[in-house]
Design an enzyme around this catalytic site. Structure first.
Site, PDB file in Angstrom:
ATOM      1  N   ARG A  55       0.720  -1.096  -0.023  1.00 49.84           N
ATOM      2  CA  ARG A  55      -0.046  -0.043  -0.111  1.00 49.84           C
ATOM      3  C   ARG A  55       0.937   1.346   0.097  1.00 49.84           C
ATOM      4  NH1 ARG A  55      -5.535   1.764   0.669  1.00 49.84           N
ATOM      5  NH2 ARG A  55      -6.213  -0.485   0.950  1.00 49.84           N
ATOM      6  N   GLU A  58      -9.121   6.126   7.287  1.00 47.69           N
ATOM      7  CA  GLU A  58      -7.916   6.492   7.260  1.00 47.69           C
ATOM      8  C   GLU A  58      -7.295   7.735   6.485  1.00 47.69           C
ATOM      9  OE1 GLU A  58      -5.984   2.223   7.066  1.00 47.69           O
ATOM     10  OE2 GLU A  58      -7.539   2.409   5.267  1.00 47.69           O
TER      11      GLU A  58
END
Length: 796
Positions: free
Chosen positions: A344, A748
């Site tokens: 990621r 997030e």
């Protein structure tokens, strides 16, 4: 946004049409898209919200405390003397790896490289070697200190740079995203067209209010019921069964709420649940583990530290032509979740910018430290920060305003809309949101005023920055993008709701309850939220990747719709055979033809008509394709966007920083609960600001964590929250893809908004020597700022 009472909500005029009933189109709604109190808000502020340590302990509950080698961080175990531990008053048992009936392994990734209790070697300072089981926690703590673990010590590799310089194999294979030949493009460029640099990005401690804790209660036939503070009940279930040598069905994991988690309880809660379950299995009595704060910080993983080296070729306007990012991540002693986290970081190395030719290279380093793990953003923040550092470097090189450099490099249309991993950027909001925030924050005027201030201020310097966030929403491990829910309707009209998501303070439970209330057209207080348990919804995914509401909200919606449609068919048949689709559920009533009845009456009639009033719901995110072997596909269902503008004042003599003002514009689609979403944005911003300015993890040369308590590890406090803090939700027609009521995830992405604070600090420091690179690493603590100031001042 003010909160409405239930009576005020009931007074809102409704315009419910039959074609609106599916609940996933942006029509007028009554319960969703409104600000509602967190379901535990009153309990939180009154102190009555029950966490695991508040649960009344069963009679005979024992307490478990791990013991470890107190001096060594790395080496072979050559002796273990537990005689004094066993003899300590109140000690019932002392557990070692030899007591494990199943597998001495709590690895979440299938690499089987993470023992519950160390057997032959110490891999990091604080690694549990044994566990004391005693009548009281105090006795267990005192006894644990008496254990003697003799270790043939080796010199540990602790830092990212030590691991890069060593010849030790990486913990995982390297990985790369490549488009074109960035190396050749940069090599062929004129020197003035090449920008390069490096940034060291520090880790971060989760510092949840409720530490790691589990209570295990043994049952019949080897059954084990585990109350765990975990984001992933199914993984706790599986690993407890794995350690005890039981089928998964013999183990139940349950969690009502957590006092914070932030990723630290996604994989790492399993070790303490398994340890409690092992103690309960060995003794036949309930057993509880509650880690001391110092032990918690030393024994559990953190955000991955990174070093990122970057090189780029730019044109005369500062527009990127080729980019290389070399990412080096400190993973720790075991794999844990480092595959997904490091991947990621690569996915977000572009942030909101188009890289024509690109190579994003990742190395996953093995160190003799605790295994780093998930943390809010899951590697994304490290990638985004490196991208923003590159933008600031380009601005210094070209003499252009950093805002203009960012605008010039944003994703666009046509050939400039494809990411380095082959996904098209859809619903691109970057430019519109950047320009809007620049206008509402008066960025241009303030930047000019700051330049004037700095010209006449030798020691206090100001800085301002606007930075964007483009964050992909979905698990990149594609099979995790699924969820289940269980909904019951009772004959009094009340509704029982259960799903696989966990509540850690983020408001997931109330959002999903709003969805169910909307489907049935009932008041939110008629939906009873129950604890997440593997006994009701099996094989759940973790509550992570910002996908909790997307997945569990949709699963609950489908379950509720199934019941509602059965009720509608029954009621339509009973009342003269009207079309079922004409039956309207709204305002705590059901309208069938010309008759209006309460929802409770409709439920009672349905039950009398032998209609099933219980349903499961299952949802899997569609259209996700990711082929890791070729690094191409569509790993994300959609992108969430955000933009922030931060102004700071830096004392260049002391390195202290004050954040003067923050403006945020954030995209949440059509918000299910604006008040909850704004709270998440504010909280995420402050947590991210801590990561970038105050929270520093310090290990000594022997691999011992020295910042293992609030006295030495500095999280933001109320006084660090910007006094002028303006948060606005981007006005949106809704998500472009079919999410629950067209909302977008919020968990997030906000953590990356305060990168504008870091950039503003760099700009303030850089004003001491305009045009020179600013050697500022993260976090920008006073010491780091002073080092950067000295380096600039001393530079010839």
């Amino acid at each position: 946004m003010p909160l409405r009472s239930e009576s005020e909500h009931a007074a809102v005029a409704l315009d419910v049409r039959p074609e609106d009933r599916p609940g996933v189109t942006p029509f007028q709604t009554r319960v969703v898209h409104t600000s509602r109190f967190h379901d535990s808000a009153a309990r939180h502020v009154s102190g009555t919200a029950a966490y695991i340590d508040d649960v009344r302990e069963p009679v005979g509950t024992l307490h478990v405390v791990p013991g470890y080698a107190r001096q060594a961080a790395k080496g072979r175990i050559v002796g273990l003397d537990l005689a004094a531990v066993k003899a300590f008053p109140g000690v019932v048992a002392v557990l070692t790896a030899a007591n494990v009936p199943g597998h001495n392994d709590i690895s979440p990734s299938g690499f089987h490289d993470d023992p519950l209790l160390a057997e032959t070697e110490i891999r990091f300072h604080g690694q549990p070697v044994f566990a004391v089981v005693a009548e009281t926690r105090e006795a267990a703590r005192r006894a644990a200190r008496l254990g003697r673990v003799d270790v043939e010590a080796e010199t540990p590799i602790v830092t990212v740079d030590q691991a890069i310089a060593s010849d030790r194999p990486d913990i995982l294979p390297s990985y790369a995203f490549v488009r074109g030949d960035a190396e050749a493009a940069i090599a062929a460029a004129e020197p003035e067209a090449v920008v390069e640099g490096s940034i060291l990005i520090g880790g971060q401690e989760h510092f949840y209010l409720e530490g790691q804790i589990s209570l295990a209660v043994p049952g019949e036939d080897g059954e084990m019921h585990v109350f765990a503070s975990t984001q992933h009940p199914s993984e706790v279930q599986h690993l407890v069964a794995h350690v005890l040598g039981l089928p998964n069905a013999r183990v139940t994991a349950e969690v009502r709420r957590m006092g914070g988690a932030f990723g630290g309880k996604e994989s790492q809660a399993s070790q303490w649940a398994a340890l409690a379950a092992l103690a309960a299995h060995v003794t036949g009595r309930p057993a509880k583990v509650r880690l001391d704060r110092d032990d918690d910080m030393a024994m559990t993983g953190k955000r991955h530290d990174f070093r990122v080296n970057y090189r780029a070729r730019i044109d005369a306007e500062g527009r990127l032509e080729a980019v290389i990012h070399d990412q080096f991540a400190r993973c720790g002693h075991s794999v844990d979740l480092s595959i997904g986290i490091c991947d990621r970081a690569m996915f977000h190395a572009d942030n909101a910018y188009y890289y024509p030719e690109v190579a994003i290279n990742s190395r996953r380093l093995k160190t003799d430290t605790v295994s780093n793990t998930a943390f809010r953003g899951f590697g994304g923040p490290q990638g985004v920060l490196a991208a923003e550092r590159l933008m600031d470097e380009i601005a210094l090189r070209t003499g252009r305003d950093p805002f203009d450099v960012r605008l010039a490099n944003l994703y666009g249309e046509g050939e400039r809309d494809e990411t380095p991993y082959g996904m098209k950027v859809q619903q691109n909001l970057g430019r519109e949101m950047m320009l809007r925030l620049a206008e509402t924050s008066e960025y241009r005027a303030r930047a000019a005023a700051i330049d004037a201030f700095n010209a006449n201020s030798p020691f206090l310097r100001k800085g301002i920055a606007i930075t964007p966030v483009k964050f992909g929403i979905s698990f990149t491990l594609t099979h995790l993008n699924q969820a289940g829910a269980l909904v019951h309707v009772y004959t009094d009209g009340s509704v029982h709701l259960n799903h696989g998501g966990t509540e850690m303070g983020q408001g997931l439970y109330v959002k999903v309850a709003q969805v169910v209330a909307e489907v049935f057209g009932i008041s939110l207080d008629m939906v009873h939220i129950t604890a997440t348990t593997t006994a009701k919804v099996p094989n759940t995914s973790p509550t992570a990747a910002s996908s909790g509401t997307d997945l569990n909200g949709m699963a609950a919606l489908l379950a509720a719709q199934a019941i509602r449609d059965r009720m509608a068919s029954h009621l339509a048949n009973v009342h003269g055979g009207v079309p079922p689709e004409s039956v309207v559920f709204a305002d705590d009533h059901v309208v069938v033809g010309n008759e209006r009845m309460t929802f409770a009456a409709a439920a009672k009639s349905s039950h009398a008509g032998k209609v099933g009033l219980s349903s499961t719901g299952y949802y899997a995110t569609p259209d996700l394709v990711w082929d890791r072997s070729v690094a191409k596909g569509r790993p994300f269902y959609y992108f969430a966007w955000g933009v922030s503008c931060s102004e700071v004042t830096v004392d260049t003599l002391t390195g202290e920083t004050r954040v003067d003002r923050v403006d945020v514009l954030h995209d949440v689609g059509r918000s299910l609960n604006p008040a909850i979403d704004i709270g998440q944005i504010e909280g995420g911003f402050v947590q991210g600001m801590g990561w970038l300015t105050t929270e520093e993890l310090v290990y000594d040369a022997e691999g011992r964590l020295r910042t293992h308590a609030p006295s030495t590890y500095k999280i933001p406090t109320a006084t660090d929250v910007p006094a002028d803090f303006r948060v606005e939700l981007y006005e949106s027609g809704g998500n472009a893809v079919d999410t629950v009521y067209r909302s977008k995830a919020v968990g997030e992405p906000p953590l990356m908004l305060p990168i504008s604070v870091f950039s503003a600090i760099g700009r303030a420091v850089g004003s001491l020597k305009p045009g020179a690179p600013v050697p500022l690493d993260a976090p920008a603590t006073p010491e780091a700022v002073r080092r950067a100031v000295k380096a600039l001042v001393d530079r010839a």
